[in-house]
Design a protein around this motif. Sequence first.
Motif, PDB file in Angstrom:
ATOM      1  N   LEU A 182     -59.124 -12.087  36.509  1.00 12.23           N
ATOM      2  CA  LEU A 182     -58.241 -11.345  37.418  1.00 12.23           C
ATOM      3  C   LEU A 182     -56.835 -11.181  36.847  1.00 12.23           C
ATOM      4  O   LEU A 182     -56.223 -10.121  36.952  1.00 12.23           O
ATOM      5  CB  LEU A 182     -58.155 -12.067  38.776  1.00 12.23           C
ATOM      6  N   ILE A 183     -56.316 -12.247  36.260  1.00 13.60           N
ATOM      7  CA  ILE A 183     -54.931 -12.197  35.779  1.00 13.60           C
ATOM      8  C   ILE A 183     -54.771 -11.203  34.637  1.00 13.60           C
ATOM      9  O   ILE A 183     -53.641 -10.815  34.286  1.00 13.60           O
ATOM     10  CB  ILE A 183     -54.464 -13.612  35.336  1.00 13.60           C
ATOM     11  N   GLY A 184     -55.892 -10.770  34.045  1.00  9.58           N
ATOM     12  CA  GLY A 184     -55.816  -9.756  32.997  1.00  9.58           C
ATOM     13  C   GLY A 184     -55.624  -8.343  33.532  1.00  9.58           C
ATOM     14  O   GLY A 184     -55.425  -7.412  32.748  1.00  9.58           O
ATOM     15  N   LEU A 185     -55.676  -8.184  34.857  1.00 12.28           N
ATOM     16  CA  LEU A 185     -55.497  -6.862  35.467  1.00 12.28           C
ATOM     17  C   LEU A 185     -54.035  -6.638  35.823  1.00 12.28           C
ATOM     18  O   LEU A 185     -53.469  -7.385  36.629  1.00 12.28           O
ATOM     19  CB  LEU A 185     -56.348  -6.745  36.740  1.00 12.28           C
ATOM     20  N   PRO A 186     -53.398  -5.609  35.275  1.00 14.54           N
ATOM     21  CA  PRO A 186     -52.004  -5.315  35.668  1.00 14.54           C
ATOM     22  C   PRO A 186     -51.870  -5.051  37.170  1.00 14.54           C
ATOM     23  O   PRO A 186     -50.876  -5.417  37.780  1.00 14.54           O
ATOM     24  CB  PRO A 186     -51.656  -4.073  34.849  1.00 14.54           C
ATOM     25  N   GLU A 187     -52.909  -4.406  37.750  1.00 11.72           N
ATOM     26  CA  GLU A 187     -52.846  -4.123  39.185  1.00 11.72           C
ATOM     27  C   GLU A 187     -52.841  -5.413  40.006  1.00 11.72           C
ATOM     28  O   GLU A 187     -52.155  -5.508  41.034  1.00 11.72           O
ATOM     29  CB  GLU A 187     -54.037  -3.257  39.613  1.00 11.72           C
ATOM     30  N   TYR A 188     -53.618  -6.398  39.542  1.00  8.74           N
ATOM     31  CA  TYR A 188     -53.647  -7.681  40.255  1.00  8.74           C
ATOM     32  C   TYR A 188     -52.306  -8.401  40.125  1.00  8.74           C
ATOM     33  O   TYR A 188     -51.817  -9.014  41.079  1.00  8.74           O
ATOM     34  CB  TYR A 188     -54.776  -8.544  39.694  1.00  8.74           C
ATOM     35  N   ARG A 189     -51.672  -8.291  38.968  1.00 10.59           N
ATOM     36  CA  ARG A 189     -50.360  -8.921  38.798  1.00 10.59           C
ATOM     37  C   ARG A 189     -49.314  -8.233  39.673  1.00 10.59           C
ATOM     38  O   ARG A 189     -48.389  -8.873  40.172  1.00 10.59           O
ATOM     39  CB  ARG A 189     -49.936  -8.887  37.327  1.00 10.59           C
ATOM     40  N   GLN A 190     -49.466  -6.928  39.866  1.00  9.61           N
ATOM     41  CA  GLN A 190     -48.553  -6.228  40.787  1.00  9.61           C
ATOM     42  C   GLN A 190     -48.750  -6.713  42.217  1.00  9.61           C
ATOM     43  O   GLN A 190     -47.785  -6.852  42.969  1.00  9.61           O
ATOM     44  CB  GLN A 190     -48.792  -4.723  40.708  1.00  9.61           C
ATOM     45  N   LEU A 191     -50.009  -6.985  42.581  1.00  9.01           N
ATOM     46  CA  LEU A 191     -50.264  -7.522  43.916  1.00  9.01           C
ATOM     47  C   LEU A 191     -49.599  -8.883  44.094  1.00  9.01           C
ATOM     48  O   LEU A 191     -49.007  -9.175  45.128  1.00  9.01           O
ATOM     49  CB  LEU A 191     -51.779  -7.633  44.144  1.00  9.01           C
ATOM     50  N   LEU A 192     -49.669  -9.714  43.060  1.00 11.46           N
ATOM     51  CA  LEU A 192     -49.050 -11.037  43.138  1.00 11.46           C
ATOM     52  C   LEU A 192     -47.530 -10.943  43.235  1.00 11.46           C
ATOM     53  O   LEU A 192     -46.889 -11.813  43.835  1.00 11.46           O
ATOM     54  CB  LEU A 192     -49.428 -11.872  41.907  1.00 11.46           C
ATOM     55  N   SER A 193     -46.933  -9.910  42.637  1.00  9.04           N
ATOM     56  CA  SER A 193     -45.475  -9.773  42.651  1.00  9.04           C
ATOM     57  C   SER A 193     -44.969  -8.919  43.806  1.00  9.04           C
ATOM     58  O   SER A 193     -43.771  -8.700  43.932  1.00  9.04           O
ATOM     59  CB  SER A 193     -44.975  -9.172  41.327  1.00  9.04           C
ATOM     60  N   ASP A 194     -45.910  -8.427  44.647  1.00  8.90           N
ATOM     61  CA  ASP A 194     -45.490  -7.616  45.789  1.00  8.90           C
ATOM     62  C   ASP A 194     -44.730  -8.489  46.781  1.00  8.90           C
ATOM     63  O   ASP A 194     -45.082  -9.652  47.014  1.00  8.90           O
ATOM     64  CB  ASP A 194     -46.722  -7.009  46.477  1.00  8.90           C
ATOM     65  N   HIS A 195     -43.669  -7.940  47.361  1.00  6.53           N
ATOM     66  CA  HIS A 195     -42.804  -8.723  48.244  1.00  6.53           C
ATOM     67  C   HIS A 195     -42.916  -8.312  49.710  1.00  6.53           C
ATOM     68  O   HIS A 195     -42.066  -8.678  50.513  1.00  6.53           O
ATOM     69  CB  HIS A 195     -41.347  -8.595  47.794  1.00  6.53           C
ATOM     70  N   SER A 196     -43.941  -7.569  50.069  1.00  8.92           N
ATOM     71  CA  SER A 196     -44.094  -7.163  51.463  1.00  8.92           C
ATOM     72  C   SER A 196     -44.826  -8.249  52.250  1.00  8.92           C
ATOM     73  O   SER A 196     -45.445  -9.155  51.698  1.00  8.92           O
ATOM     74  CB  SER A 196     -44.874  -5.853  51.538  1.00  8.92           C
ATOM     75  N   ARG A 197     -44.760  -8.117  53.556  1.00  3.72           N
ATOM     76  CA  ARG A 197     -45.413  -9.093  54.426  1.00  3.72           C
ATOM     77  C   ARG A 197     -46.931  -9.028  54.320  1.00  3.72           C
ATOM     78  O   ARG A 197     -47.615  -9.995  54.649  1.00  3.72           O
ATOM     79  CB  ARG A 197     -44.998  -8.842  55.877  1.00  3.72           C
ATOM     80  N   VAL A 198     -47.456  -7.881  53.894  1.00  5.35           N
ATOM     81  CA  VAL A 198     -48.901  -7.704  53.857  1.00  5.35           C
ATOM     82  C   VAL A 198     -49.504  -8.220  52.555  1.00  5.35           C
ATOM     83  O   VAL A 198     -50.708  -8.177  52.364  1.00  5.35           O
ATOM     84  CB  VAL A 198     -49.240  -6.199  54.070  1.00  5.35           C
ATOM     85  N   ARG A 199     -48.651  -8.768  51.665  1.00  6.74           N
ATOM     86  CA  ARG A 199     -49.146  -9.222  50.356  1.00  6.74           C
ATOM     87  C   ARG A 199     -50.259 -10.268  50.513  1.00  6.74           C
ATOM     88  O   ARG A 199     -51.311 -10.162  49.886  1.00  6.74           O
ATOM     89  CB  ARG A 199     -47.979  -9.794  49.567  1.00  6.74           C
ATOM     90  N   TYR A 200     -50.060 -11.281  51.351  1.00  4.89           N
ATOM     91  CA  TYR A 200     -51.048 -12.360  51.460  1.00  4.89           C
ATOM     92  C   TYR A 200     -52.338 -11.898  52.147  1.00  4.89           C
ATOM     93  O   TYR A 200     -53.434 -12.210  51.657  1.00  4.89           O
ATOM     94  CB  TYR A 200     -50.431 -13.553  52.186  1.00  4.89           C
ATOM     95  N   PRO A 201     -52.255 -11.134  53.259  1.00  5.39           N
ATOM     96  CA  PRO A 201     -53.508 -10.596  53.809  1.00  5.39           C
ATOM     97  C   PRO A 201     -54.254  -9.695  52.826  1.00  5.39           C
ATOM     98  O   PRO A 201     -55.481  -9.724  52.761  1.00  5.39           O
ATOM     99  CB  PRO A 201     -53.039  -9.811  55.037  1.00  5.39           C
ATOM    100  N   ALA A 202     -53.503  -8.889  52.045  1.00  5.89           N
ATOM    101  CA  ALA A 202     -54.145  -7.995  51.077  1.00  5.89           C
ATOM    102  C   ALA A 202     -54.842  -8.802  49.980  1.00  5.89           C
ATOM    103  O   ALA A 202     -55.942  -8.453  49.538  1.00  5.89           O
ATOM    104  CB  ALA A 202     -53.114  -7.050  50.464  1.00  5.89           C
ATOM    105  N   HIS A 203     -54.197  -9.885  49.527  1.00  4.00           N
ATOM    106  CA  HIS A 203     -54.803 -10.735  48.491  1.00  4.00           C
ATOM    107  C   HIS A 203     -56.086 -11.371  49.019  1.00  4.00           C
ATOM    108  O   HIS A 203     -57.137 -11.373  48.342  1.00  4.00           O
ATOM    109  CB  HIS A 203     -53.810 -11.815  48.069  1.00  4.00           C
ATOM    110  N   TYR A 204     -56.043 -11.888  50.247  1.00  8.50           N
ATOM    111  CA  TYR A 204     -57.243 -12.486  50.849  1.00  8.50           C
ATOM    112  C   TYR A 204     -58.340 -11.440  51.015  1.00  8.50           C
ATOM    113  O   TYR A 204     -59.515 -11.681  50.707  1.00  8.50           O
ATOM    114  CB  TYR A 204     -56.876 -13.107  52.198  1.00  8.50           C
ATOM    115  N   LEU A 205     -57.940 -10.243  51.506  1.00 12.84           N
ATOM    116  CA  LEU A 205     -58.921  -9.188  51.741  1.00 12.84           C
ATOM    117  C   LEU A 205     -59.608  -8.784  50.445  1.00 12.84           C
ATOM    118  O   LEU A 205     -60.829  -8.588  50.416  1.00 12.84           O
ATOM    119  CB  LEU A 205     -58.238  -7.974  52.371  1.00 12.84           C
TER     120      LEU A 205
END
Length: 277
Positions: free
Chosen positions: A10-33
């Motif tokens: 997963l960490i090799g995906l730039p899109e996944y790293r963008q998700l980890l660095s997202d600062h919105s409130r929905v970041r954690y629900p989106a990661h779980y989803l």
Amino acid sequence: MAIYLHLDRLIGLPEYRQLLSDHSRVRYPAHYLWLRLLIEAKRINDHGRFSHSRTQPYTMKAIGQLTYMPNPRTLKHALDLLHSLQLITVKAHIIYVSHWDYLTRQAEHQLIPAATPPTDVQPPFQSERRYPLPKVPLTEGLKKQARDLLFEFNREQPDLNNGQNLRYVIFWLQQGYNPATLARVYQFKRAEWQRSPRMQPFIRPSTIFGAKFPSYQAALPAPPHVHHFKGPTAEAALTNLCVACNFDVAAILKQAAREHLTTTEAEVTALVQSLRV
């Protein structure tokens, strides 16, 4: 045939790293989803498909039940974020997990090249190298400013108040632009593009605050020059009183008090004498 899900990739995906660095409130629900979607797609085992069948998509209620996310609003925002980051794709209303071959292939293959090391906020567009480091630190106050601005911009389109659009606003605030400048650019481009049916679909934060934002800001018209009226000086006002009161010192002093002009009898007498010469 059973497949193996390589979560270590997963960490090799730039899109996944963008998700980890997202600062919105929905970041954690989106990661779980997204992790739940990976598990369900593995169970279905059809090239990352997540649906009842190849022609019948899941309803939002079914997605919430399968992913244990009963709140439809949170679920929608999380799906929007994953779609904007291209971690999922939607074809004919059917959800597919992106990079499925990369995450499930058994044979060794080359990892996706790593992107620029993440800073506080990654630029949400391709021209990252032009803006290497933020000038303003990311604080809770700055996040609140960005959320308030985004809410103000999208009063008529609340569906645009998502994490991806918030990243655009945060990025330019971190580059040193003040909120008033962002608001002025947004209002100007919205007023300009509303006159063109072809440009109306682009009235959105992701376009206005994209890589062309500095050029939009530079093209703003100069603010109109405001001419401030300056009243007469105290000496000029007193001179006018002298003429209006026919050089009567007592009348001048009385009228000056009414008009809140500070003076003395000696000053008025001297002025009257100078004017009569």
